[in-house]
Design a protein around this motif. Structure first.
Motif, short mmCIF file in Angstrom:
data_model
loop_
_atom_site.label_atom_id
_atom_site.label_comp_id
_atom_site.label_asym_id
_atom_site.label_seq_id
_atom_site.Cartn_x
_atom_site.Cartn_y
_atom_site.Cartn_z
N PHE A 152 73.90 -161.13 19.05
CA PHE A 152 72.80 -161.72 19.75
C PHE A 152 73.00 -162.49 21.00
CE2 PHE A 152 70.67 -165.81 20.26
CZ PHE A 152 69.32 -165.58 20.34
N TRP A 153 72.26 -162.20 21.81
CA TRP A 153 72.40 -162.81 23.15
C TRP A 153 71.15 -163.70 23.62
CZ3 TRP A 153 76.25 -160.93 26.19
CH2 TRP A 153 77.28 -159.75 25.44
N ALA A 154 71.38 -164.81 23.77
CA ALA A 154 70.33 -165.87 24.06
C ALA A 154 69.60 -165.79 25.40
CB ALA A 154 70.96 -167.35 24.05
N GLY A 155 68.35 -165.81 25.18
CA GLY A 155 67.70 -165.73 26.39
C GLY A 155 67.50 -166.82 27.55
N LYS A 156 68.11 -168.10 26.85
CA LYS A 156 68.07 -169.53 27.92
C LYS A 156 69.21 -170.09 26.99
CE LYS A 156 64.27 -171.03 25.28
NZ LYS A 156 62.86 -170.95 25.23
N ALA A 157 69.56 -170.95 27.86
CA ALA A 157 70.63 -171.97 27.43
C ALA A 157 70.53 -173.12 26.75
CB ALA A 157 71.69 -172.25 28.73
N ASP A 158 69.29 -173.56 26.59
CA ASP A 158 68.93 -174.74 26.07
C ASP A 158 68.94 -174.74 24.62
OD1 ASP A 158 67.75 -175.33 28.52
OD2 ASP A 158 65.67 -174.77 27.90
N GLY A 159 69.91 -175.65 24.38
CA GLY A 159 70.19 -175.87 22.66
C GLY A 159 71.27 -174.57 22.32
N MET A 160 71.56 -173.85 23.11
CA MET A 160 72.26 -172.80 22.44
C MET A 160 73.82 -172.98 22.37
SD MET A 160 72.22 -169.86 20.97
CE MET A 160 70.43 -169.63 21.07
N THR A 161 74.59 -172.70 21.50
CA THR A 161 75.97 -172.66 21.41
C THR A 161 76.46 -171.29 20.79
OG1 THR A 161 76.15 -173.47 19.33
CG2 THR A 161 75.99 -175.20 20.88
N HIS A 162 77.72 -171.19 20.84
CA HIS A 162 78.33 -169.93 20.46
C HIS A 162 78.07 -170.10 18.86
CE1 HIS A 162 80.97 -166.53 19.73
NE2 HIS A 162 81.68 -167.26 18.83
N ALA A 163 78.10 -171.08 18.14
CA ALA A 163 78.01 -171.20 16.79
C ALA A 163 76.59 -170.88 16.49
CB ALA A 163 78.39 -172.62 16.24
N VAL A 164 75.47 -171.25 17.25
CA VAL A 164 74.10 -170.93 16.91
C VAL A 164 73.75 -169.53 17.28
CG1 VAL A 164 71.86 -171.34 17.78
CG2 VAL A 164 73.33 -173.16 17.38
N ALA A 165 74.57 -168.96 18.34
CA ALA A 165 74.27 -167.60 18.57
C ALA A 165 74.93 -166.62 17.51
CB ALA A 165 74.90 -166.90 19.82
N CYS A 166 76.16 -167.13 16.78
CA CYS A 166 76.71 -166.40 15.76
C CYS A 166 76.01 -166.46 14.36
CB CYS A 166 78.08 -166.79 15.39
SG CYS A 166 79.37 -166.45 16.69
N GLY A 167 75.19 -167.78 14.38
CA GLY A 167 74.43 -167.84 13.00
C GLY A 167 73.23 -166.83 13.30
N ARG A 168 72.59 -166.52 14.46
CA ARG A 168 71.42 -165.52 14.58
C ARG A 168 72.13 -164.00 14.32
NH1 ARG A 168 66.64 -166.47 14.21
NH2 ARG A 168 66.31 -165.06 16.10
N ALA A 169 73.26 -163.81 15.00
CA ALA A 169 73.87 -162.48 14.61
C ALA A 169 74.25 -162.27 13.38
CB ALA A 169 75.15 -162.23 15.66
N THR A 170 74.85 -163.16 12.49
CA THR A 170 75.08 -162.98 11.10
C THR A 170 73.82 -162.81 10.54
OG1 THR A 170 77.03 -164.26 11.49
CG2 THR A 170 76.20 -164.08 9.20
N GLU A 171 72.78 -163.47 10.69
CA GLU A 171 71.61 -163.39 10.00
C GLU A 171 71.11 -161.75 10.09
OE1 GLU A 171 66.88 -165.34 9.85
OE2 GLU A 171 68.42 -165.71 11.63
N ALA A 172 71.23 -161.18 11.36
CA ALA A 172 70.79 -159.84 11.48
C ALA A 172 71.65 -158.85 10.99
CB ALA A 172 70.85 -159.61 13.12
N LEU A 173 72.98 -159.31 10.92
CA LEU A 173 74.10 -158.42 10.30
C LEU A 173 73.94 -158.15 8.85
CD1 LEU A 173 76.59 -156.84 10.66
CD2 LEU A 173 77.90 -159.00 10.19
N ALA A 174 73.32 -159.43 8.16
CA ALA A 174 73.26 -159.37 6.80
C ALA A 174 71.94 -158.35 6.55
CB ALA A 174 73.01 -160.71 6.18
N MET A 175 70.99 -158.48 7.43
CA MET A 175 69.74 -157.41 7.02
C MET A 175 70.30 -156.17 7.37
SD MET A 175 66.86 -159.64 9.03
CE MET A 175 66.55 -161.28 8.72
#
Length: 183
Positions: A152-175
């Motif tokens: 997952f690659w965030a389109g903007k930095a607002d509210g984004m952290t590596h942990a949040v990005a990993c949560g999004r990537a992990t959600e897609a990985l599970a799918m």
């Protein structure tokens, strides 16, 4: 886009050093993720955009996928799913041939973290630097030794952290893992 290409180029150079397979009867995990020297290669998924169905894409908030033309990994095909929101981020995913291993991924990324997805061993990592806070790569080892891959690659930095990005990537990985296990 240049940063993504540069990262993939560096990653491919790091990954091309060995191969791996999973032999029946061996435990999955770190030891099973080390290259075995066996030359039988299980190919990656040839239609990576088919790994996320409409319901899954809607859940992630992304459009239909498009093939990634500049994949820097030999014998790998990836798909890119862009957010339905402007600057909402981008997912990439696929299933890599079994010549890539979790052990290689651990060595290729900054601050690797082991976890599991659907009972499968998995690892996440950062490319480091400022971009590392806006992105995350995740990999899970399938029973046949191939790696399910989602980033997952965030389109903007607002509210984004590596942990949040990993949560999004992990959600897609599970799918992606769910799709592969249903086949």
């Amino acid at each position: 886009m240049k940063a993504v290409t540069a990262v993939l180029t560096v990653l491919s150079g790091l990954l091309l050093g060995s191969c791996t397979t999973h032999e029946e009867g061996t435990a999955l995990g770190a030891a099973a993720s080390e290259p075995t020297g066996t030359s039988q290669v299980v190919p990656g998924e040839t239609d990576p955009c088919g790994l996320l169905g409409q319901v899954q894409r809607d859940s992630l908030g992304v459009r239909d996928g498009e093939s990634v033309d500049d994949v820097q990994l030999d014998d790998a095909a990836l798909c890119r799913w862009r957010s339905q929101e402007f600057n909402g981020g981008t997912f990439r995913g696929g299933v890599l041939p079994n010549k890539y291993s979790l052990a290689q991924m651990r060595r290729s990324y900054e601050s690797p973290r082991d976890f599991s997805v659907a009972g499968l061993p998995a690892v996440s990592g950062s490319i480091g630097g400022a971009t590392g806070e806006l992105s995350c790569w995740t990999f899970a080892e399938m029973p046949d030794g191939r790696l399910a891959d989602a980033s997952f690659w965030a389109g903007k930095a607002d509210g984004m952290t590596h942990a949040v990005a990993c949560g999004r990537a992990t959600e897609a990985l599970a799918m992606i893992v769910e799709t592969m296990q249903s086949r």
